[in-house]
Design a protein around this motif. Structure first.
Motif, PDB file in Angstrom:
ATOM      1  N   ARG A 133       1.005  -1.250  -0.159  1.00 48.03           N
ATOM      2  CA  ARG A 133      -0.041   0.053  -0.013  1.00 48.03           C
ATOM      3  C   ARG A 133       0.898   1.178  -0.130  1.00 48.03           C
ATOM      4  N   HIS A 158      -4.679   5.188   7.731  1.00 54.23           N
ATOM      5  CA  HIS A 158      -3.724   4.038   7.936  1.00 54.23           C
ATOM      6  C   HIS A 158      -4.358   2.913   8.762  1.00 54.23           C
ATOM      7  N   ARG A 159      -5.088   3.454   9.992  1.00 53.57           N
ATOM      8  CA  ARG A 159      -5.633   2.507  10.824  1.00 53.57           C
ATOM      9  C   ARG A 159      -6.920   1.746  10.207  1.00 53.57           C
ATOM     10  N   SER A 162      -5.264  -0.856   7.565  1.00 48.64           N
ATOM     11  CA  SER A 162      -4.696  -1.851   8.154  1.00 48.64           C
ATOM     12  C   SER A 162      -5.816  -2.934   8.813  1.00 48.64           C
ATOM     13  N   ALA A 165      -7.087  -4.898   6.234  1.00 46.01           N
ATOM     14  CA  ALA A 165      -6.106  -5.793   5.368  1.00 46.01           C
ATOM     15  C   ALA A 165      -6.011  -6.970   6.389  1.00 46.01           C
ATOM     16  N   ARG A 166      -6.426  -6.936   7.620  1.00 43.40           N
ATOM     17  CA  ARG A 166      -6.434  -8.064   8.555  1.00 43.40           C
ATOM     18  C   ARG A 166      -7.587  -8.838   8.404  1.00 43.40           C
ATOM     19  N   MET A 183      -1.291  -4.619   4.096  1.00 43.80           N
ATOM     20  CA  MET A 183      -0.925  -4.325   5.498  1.00 43.80           C
ATOM     21  C   MET A 183       0.700  -3.612   5.337  1.00 43.80           C
ATOM     22  N   VAL A 211      -2.092  -1.781  15.327  1.00 36.44           N
ATOM     23  CA  VAL A 211      -1.600  -1.277  14.168  1.00 36.44           C
ATOM     24  C   VAL A 211      -0.371  -0.772  13.923  1.00 36.44           C
ATOM     25  N   GLN A 212       0.433  -1.239  12.921  1.00 38.98           N
ATOM     26  CA  GLN A 212       1.636  -0.997  12.806  1.00 38.98           C
ATOM     27  C   GLN A 212       2.100   0.749  12.736  1.00 38.98           C
ATOM     28  N   SER A 252       5.592   1.592   7.340  1.00 38.55           N
ATOM     29  CA  SER A 252       4.661   0.937   8.496  1.00 38.55           C
ATOM     30  C   SER A 252       6.013   0.230   9.000  1.00 38.55           C
ATOM     31  N   ASP A 254       6.335  -2.946  10.283  1.00 41.24           N
ATOM     32  CA  ASP A 254       6.560  -4.134   9.331  1.00 41.24           C
ATOM     33  C   ASP A 254       7.334  -4.201   8.136  1.00 41.24           C
TER      34      ASP A 254
END
Length: 281
Positions: A133, A158-159, A162, A165-166, A183, A211-212, A252, A254
């Motif tokens: 993303r 962003h939250r 995320s 994506a989860r 993510m 959230v990352q 992010s 990750d």
């Protein structure tokens, strides 16, 4: 390596006051071969000339998918009555773009402050290392209040992404078919904020719900080193301030381990800003 470049091209206007999109493309060609390009301050219908820079950039970057987000869209006082003036951002990807979202950012009323509408553009790209993303932004310059509100909205977006994506997407067809949202994420652009400013610190703040958080790619690649300036390196005004940093790429958490290099193209003079490169392994 996956290479992302972000650059505020200031409608193709260089420090010498001349407008030349071909010079912008030549600067990019000398800088690097990129996978994704984020450009801010693209215009159509504004002086000098009334050129549609959105169309011109698409023509000059064959082999890339070019997507735009218009922040300002108004009737032009010049030219044909039906002509409109547009101002915004663009992103170009050499990899498939699976999903594009355009977000209006907050614009709190401040009658005594010069300001304009702002936007963010979000793409989900099928990058070689997996779905990624990527978002590009251009935040308010004259109002710290507006800029902070825009930072808060970027955190909310962003939250939201995320959390999408989860979870497994619900079944749907046509426009209800759930598009992918990755993510791992990059956030790039002209933020009009200084390193360590309240807005910068707020953008990097933890979320507290799994959230990352965002990480500053410059700090990841060159820990302990001062941010290289991205504005004013070639300002020809004798009263100009010292060069400073307004342009960033955030990753992010990750993705933090994949950030390998961050570099500012300090030599070119296509704009008052300098292009910024981030490489991921």
């Amino acid at each position: 390596m996956f290479k992302l470049v972000t650059w505020n091209i200031q409608s193709g206007r260089s420090p010498d006051g001349k407008t030349d999109l071909d010079r912008i493309i030549a600067c990019l060609d000398r800088f690097c071969s990129f996978d994704v390009l984020c450009v801010q301050e693209v215009s159509s219908g504004y002086a000098p000339g009334l050129d549609d820079q959105f169309a011109m950039l698409r023509q000059r970057l064959p082999g890339y998918t070019g997507i735009s987000a218009i922040a300002c869209d108004t009737v032009s006082p010049q030219g044909p009555a039906a002509m409109r003036r547009r101002f915004g951002i663009m992103m170009f990807s050499r990899h498939p773009v699976l999903h594009a979202l355009r977000h209006s950012l907050p614009w709190p009323a401040e009658p005594d402050v010069m300001s304009m509408p702002r936007a963010a553009l979000e793409l989900t790209v099928a990058a070689p290392g997996g779905l990624l993303r990527v978002a590009s932004v251009h935040l308010e310059v004259f109002s710290q209040r507006q800029r902070m509100a825009q930072v808060e909205r970027l955190r909310e977006l962003h939250r939201e992404a995320s959390l999408h994506a989860r979870c497994a997407p619900a079944p749907g067809h046509g426009p209800f078919a759930a598009p992918p949202r990755a993510m791992p994420a990059l956030l790039a652009g002209d933020f009009n904020m200084l390193p360590g400013s309240p807005e910068h610190q707020r953008l990097l703040a933890p979320f507290g719900d799994g959230v990352q958080p965002w990480r500053d790619c410059w700090q990841l690649a060159q820990p302990g080193r001062r941010h290289a300036p991205t504005v004013g390196l070639h300002d020809q005004n004798p009263d100009a301030t010292a060069p400073f940093t307004f342009d960033y790429v955030f990753a992010s958490a990750d993705l933090a381990g994949r950030v390998r290099r961050v570099r500012v193209d300090a030599s070119e003079q296509g704009s008052d800003h300098q292009a910024l490169l981030v490489e991921l392994e």
